[in-house]
Enzyme design. Sequence first.
Site, mmCIF file in Angstrom:
data_model
loop_
_atom_site.group_PDB
_atom_site.id
_atom_site.type_symbol
_atom_site.label_atom_id
_atom_site.label_comp_id
_atom_site.label_asym_id
_atom_site.label_seq_id
_atom_site.Cartn_x
_atom_site.Cartn_y
_atom_site.Cartn_z
ATOM 1 N N ASP A 13 0.845 -1.178 0.000
ATOM 2 C CA ASP A 13 0.000 0.000 0.000
ATOM 3 C C ASP A 13 0.892 1.243 0.000
ATOM 4 O O ASP A 13 2.086 1.161 0.305
ATOM 5 C CB ASP A 13 -0.898 -0.035 1.247
ATOM 6 C CG ASP A 13 -1.912 1.097 1.263
ATOM 7 O OD1 ASP A 13 -2.437 1.434 0.194
ATOM 8 O OD2 ASP A 13 -2.163 1.640 2.353
ATOM 9 N N ASP A 15 -0.303 5.018 1.034
ATOM 10 C CA ASP A 15 -0.568 5.906 2.165
ATOM 11 C C ASP A 15 -0.564 5.119 3.473
ATOM 12 O O ASP A 15 -1.260 4.121 3.610
ATOM 13 C CB ASP A 15 -1.921 6.609 1.988
ATOM 14 C CG ASP A 15 -1.936 7.517 0.775
ATOM 15 O OD1 ASP A 15 -1.060 8.394 0.691
ATOM 16 O OD2 ASP A 15 -2.797 7.338 -0.098
ATOM 17 N N LYS A 184 -9.595 -2.204 -2.862
ATOM 18 C CA LYS A 184 -9.551 -2.879 -1.567
ATOM 19 C C LYS A 184 -10.732 -2.429 -0.709
ATOM 20 O O LYS A 184 -11.076 -1.259 -0.742
ATOM 21 C CB LYS A 184 -8.237 -2.539 -0.862
ATOM 22 C CG LYS A 184 -6.988 -2.955 -1.623
ATOM 23 C CD LYS A 184 -5.733 -2.424 -0.945
ATOM 24 C CE LYS A 184 -5.643 -0.916 -1.020
ATOM 25 N NZ LYS A 184 -4.421 -0.363 -0.398
ATOM 26 N N ASP A 209 -1.364 -0.939 5.987
ATOM 27 C CA ASP A 209 -1.508 -0.309 7.301
ATOM 28 C C ASP A 209 -2.921 -0.418 7.845
ATOM 29 O O ASP A 209 -3.191 0.056 8.948
ATOM 30 C CB ASP A 209 -1.109 1.168 7.233
ATOM 31 C CG ASP A 209 -2.130 2.005 6.476
ATOM 32 O OD1 ASP A 209 -2.398 1.682 5.303
ATOM 33 O OD2 ASP A 209 -2.655 2.974 7.048
#
Length: 266
Positions: A13, A15, A184, A209
């Site tokens: 990912d 961010d 996602k 995250d």
Amino acid sequence: METVRPVETWLTDMDGVLVHEEDAIPGASDFIEALKASGKKFLVLTNNSIFTPRDLRARLLGSGIDVPEESIWTSALATADFLADQRPGGTAYVVGEAGMTTALHEIGYVMTERDPDYVVLGETRTYSFEAITKAIRLIEAGSRFIATNPDPSGPSPQGTLPATGSVAALISTATGRQPYYIGKPNPLMMRSALNRLEAHSETTVMIGDRMDTDIISGLEAGIRTVLVTTGSTRPDMIDTFPYRPTRVVDSVADLVELARAGSGEM
């Protein structure tokens, strides 16, 4: 006992893993450089459909992270991939930005307000009441409803921003129609990334995250997962979920040596 296969492919990912807004997370640049030096295939994934991969490469480079354009996979690209498979050469009315319209143009789609096959809702910072109203009426008239991702909100330096999921809820409330989300936590996002790299799920690792998007979509795609605690999911939140990542680390900096090893196991 089942033999653990070595890691051949990395998905990560963006961010919360590599950057916070415009600021690089410590170790992110070293991790990407280690991946490039190892020769292993990798993609940086994002649910953000506003920007093209070229735009995102420039933004990451401004943060000191050098990711090749071809190594960036967005929910806009995954959506275009899905639509090209479902209805080649179709038409769409898009509520979104250049990342989405460019991806659709590249698969041969025509943007139109006249009886489109799909209404495609993507991320944008300039939601228009007129555009949303048009989308509602087209869906009521029979256009299929697609949204790039279900994220209800996103961060900004000024605070929380409404995201695609919030606007999709508005349209759904007005029409009674739910969109099909591509990004996602739909494992379709992961599978499209694997297909792009011609990779296998059993030798791939997904770094994220968020337990409720990154980790669950990796899990459902049969991919080993690593949760970093530099983003949305705090360490004390992990046990509240009915599933677990393969591994939990403080940050992507803890994975640099594994990425550098090239053929490491996890």
